[in-house]
Design an enzyme around this catalytic site. Structure first.
Site, PDB file in Angstrom:
ATOM      1  N   ASP A 292      37.006  40.386  37.289  1.00 26.06           N
ATOM      2  CA  ASP A 292      38.275  39.945  37.885  1.00 26.06           C
ATOM      3  C   ASP A 292      37.970  39.186  39.175  1.00 26.06           C
ATOM      4  O   ASP A 292      36.807  39.091  39.587  1.00 26.06           O
ATOM      5  CB  ASP A 292      39.176  41.164  38.158  1.00 26.06           C
ATOM      6  CG  ASP A 292      40.665  40.830  38.071  1.00 26.06           C
ATOM      7  OD1 ASP A 292      41.053  39.706  38.440  1.00 26.06           O
ATOM      8  OD2 ASP A 292      41.451  41.705  37.647  1.00 26.06           O
TER       9      ASP A 292
ATOM     10  N   HIS B 246      41.247  40.328  32.119  1.00 26.54           N
ATOM     11  CA  HIS B 246      42.652  40.183  31.702  1.00 26.54           C
ATOM     12  C   HIS B 246      43.019  38.708  31.578  1.00 26.54           C
ATOM     13  O   HIS B 246      42.575  37.867  32.363  1.00 26.54           O
ATOM     14  CB  HIS B 246      43.602  40.952  32.621  1.00 26.54           C
ATOM     15  CG  HIS B 246      43.827  40.388  33.987  1.00 26.54           C
ATOM     16  ND1 HIS B 246      44.772  39.421  34.246  1.00 26.54           N
ATOM     17  CD2 HIS B 246      43.272  40.673  35.197  1.00 26.54           C
ATOM     18  CE1 HIS B 246      44.785  39.154  35.538  1.00 26.54           C
ATOM     19  NE2 HIS B 246      43.871  39.890  36.149  1.00 26.54           N
TER      20      HIS B 246
ATOM     21  N   ASP C  63      43.148  33.806  38.969  1.00 27.63           N
ATOM     22  CA  ASP C  63      43.334  35.224  38.665  1.00 27.63           C
ATOM     23  C   ASP C  63      44.104  35.311  37.362  1.00 27.63           C
ATOM     24  O   ASP C  63      45.312  35.107  37.345  1.00 27.63           O
ATOM     25  CB  ASP C  63      44.096  35.894  39.819  1.00 27.63           C
ATOM     26  CG  ASP C  63      44.392  37.360  39.550  1.00 27.63           C
ATOM     27  OD1 ASP C  63      43.883  37.903  38.566  1.00 27.63           O
ATOM     28  OD2 ASP C  63      45.156  37.962  40.336  1.00 27.63           O
TER      29      ASP C  63
ATOM     30  N   HIS D   6      47.089  34.929  44.205  1.00 22.65           N
ATOM     31  CA  HIS D   6      48.513  34.970  43.830  1.00 22.65           C
ATOM     32  C   HIS D   6      49.320  33.824  44.462  1.00 22.65           C
ATOM     33  O   HIS D   6      50.526  33.937  44.641  1.00 22.65           O
ATOM     34  CB  HIS D   6      49.157  36.345  44.096  1.00 22.65           C
ATOM     35  CG  HIS D   6      48.726  37.367  43.066  1.00 22.65           C
ATOM     36  ND1 HIS D   6      49.431  38.518  42.819  1.00 22.65           N
ATOM     37  CD2 HIS D   6      47.670  37.404  42.223  1.00 22.65           C
ATOM     38  CE1 HIS D   6      48.818  39.217  41.874  1.00 22.65           C
ATOM     39  NE2 HIS D   6      47.743  38.556  41.503  1.00 22.65           N
TER      40      HIS D   6
ATOM     41  N   GLU E 126      47.755  43.133  32.580  1.00 20.39           N
ATOM     42  CA  GLU E 126      47.071  43.738  33.730  1.00 20.39           C
ATOM     43  C   GLU E 126      47.920  43.617  34.986  1.00 20.39           C
ATOM     44  O   GLU E 126      47.995  44.543  35.797  1.00 20.39           O
ATOM     45  CB  GLU E 126      45.714  43.050  33.946  1.00 20.39           C
ATOM     46  CG  GLU E 126      44.816  43.766  34.967  1.00 20.39           C
ATOM     47  CD  GLU E 126      45.015  43.318  36.413  1.00 20.39           C
ATOM     48  OE1 GLU E 126      44.428  43.964  37.308  1.00 20.39           O
ATOM     49  OE2 GLU E 126      45.762  42.342  36.666  1.00 20.39           O
ATOM     50  N   GLU E 127      48.566  42.472  35.130  1.00 21.31           N
ATOM     51  CA  GLU E 127      49.299  42.189  36.374  1.00 21.31           C
ATOM     52  C   GLU E 127      50.501  43.097  36.588  1.00 21.31           C
ATOM     53  O   GLU E 127      51.068  43.140  37.667  1.00 21.31           O
ATOM     54  CB  GLU E 127      49.736  40.719  36.404  1.00 21.31           C
ATOM     55  CG  GLU E 127      48.593  39.712  36.490  1.00 21.31           C
ATOM     56  CD  GLU E 127      47.886  39.694  37.847  1.00 21.31           C
ATOM     57  OE1 GLU E 127      48.306  40.428  38.747  1.00 21.31           O
ATOM     58  OE2 GLU E 127      46.897  38.946  37.981  1.00 21.31           O
TER      59      GLU E 127
HETATM   60 ZN   LIG Z   1      43.502  39.884  38.260  1.00 23.22          ZN
END
Ligand SMILES: [Zn+2]
Length: 350
Positions: A228, A66, A175, A317, A205-206
């Site tokens: 990922d 992603h 990410d 994140h 995707e998130e």
């Molecule tokens: Zn991810």
């Protein structure tokens, strides 16, 4: 393996929160177009790069990475010019403190993620964890000035540069831009492919693995591999049994997460490829998180034999997501070998 840091830096720093992937998609398209036979963008914005096998009517292997990143979206500008926002993707509110962001209006504007200073908090308030609604974005401008450039619905991303530290690399949006980089670099190394290869850079995707659903449904692959990040919780405070995945200990082969139990055949295939090529690997079993593997496994007409290759990442994140250079090289090596050998394996159920 020599790592192209300047390309990785560009990929990590280019903005593209879910639903607003235009700029990162344009950058990826420029990189992959010369490496594949066909490159197209579907209705939702997934970028689909295809490398054809020699044989006609080949089976299809779909790889998904992603390209979206977590971010924010403008939903209100108050009378003093402060911006309020919704989050896009999962945030830990305390990580917003003292950050800079970029508001993507008519032009890019740097903003400050503001909140109440500690000096003004009651004793009670200082004990409480912050909430998203405690934050606002300060552009240093009056409402009139802000409204010249910013409209409701404009996306906002986090501002942070990529740096190298020790054997590691740290940036916002590792990410999943690290996997975007891995997929591009793998395409660069590939010569012939045994099955038609669909390298898909997915959107949204998130916010719930949305782009991969559409892309898998349309491509209808026999095999699927998601790329990922995975959580490396190997830092102070972690219990021994929580240190499942450690930085610098090799590529992670997913067994399960909250959304997917990987196909046991794909797990043994990836393990055998790693063993045969002396690629260090770790096995990832969790009951949290999800990746595009969920869509790959389910959304084709007859489903796909699906697994996931992950790169260990600390501080997921947060704006300081960190990976180890040796894991990066090992992840590229496993991805390449997994593509090249896919036709030499018995995929029958045992
Ligand atoms: Zn991810």
């Amino acid at each position: 393996m020599e790592i192209n840091i300047s390309l990785l830096k560009k990929i990590c720093e280019t903005p593209g929160t879910s639903g607003f992937e235009n700029r990162i998609r344009a950058l990826i398209k420029k990189e992959v177009e010369p490496l594949v036979d066909e490159c197209r963008i579907d209705t939702m914005g997934n970028l689909i790069a295809i490398k054809k096998a020699k044989k006609a009517n080949s089976k299809k292997l779909m790889l998904a990475a992603h390209m979206d990143e977590i971010g924010f979206i403008t939903n209100y500008i108050d009378k003093d010019g402060f911006i309020r926002f919704n989050t896009i993707g999962g945030f830990d509110p305390k990580t917003l403190t003292a950050q800079r962001v970029i508001v993507h209006g008519k032009k890019d504007l740097i903003g400050i993620m503001g909140c109440k200073p500690i000096h003004m908090m009651s004793a009670e308030e200082t004990k409480k964890l912050p909430e998203i609604k405690d934050y606002f974005i300060d552009l240093g401008m009056s409402k009139e000035e802000v409204e010249k450039y910013v409209s409701i619905g404009d996306p906002i991303t986090r501002e942070r540069n990529l740096i190298e530290l020790g054997d590691c690399i740290s940036s916002k949006s590792m990410d999943n831009r690290i996997s975007v980089f891995i997929l591009i670099e793998t395409l660069r190394l590939l010569k012939e492919v045994p099955y038609d290869l669909y390298a898909v850079f997915t959107v949204q995707e998130e916010v719930g693995i949305r782009g991969a659903h559409l892309a898998t449904h349309e491509i209808n692959p026999e095999f699927g591999i998601a790329i990922d990040v995975t959580i490396a919780y190997d830092t102070p405070g972690a219990q021994e049994q929580e240190k499942i995945i450690k930085l610098g200990q090799g590529v992670a082969i997913k067994i399960m997460d909250k959304c997917t139990i990987c196909d046991y055949r794909m797990i043994s295939y990836l393990k055998s490829i790693a063993k045969n090529n002396n690629i260090p690997y770790q096995l990832d079993v969790r009951n949290v998180g999800g990746t595009d593997a969920e869509a790959l496994q389910l959304m084709g007409k007859s489903g796909a034999i699906t697994g996931a290759i992950s790169i260990p990442t600390r501080y997921i994140h947060q704006v300081v997501e960190t990976i180890h250079k040796s894991d990066l090289s090992n992840t590229i090596a496993l991805t390449k070998q997994a593509i090249e050998n896919i036709a030499n394996y018995s995929w029958e159920h045992i």
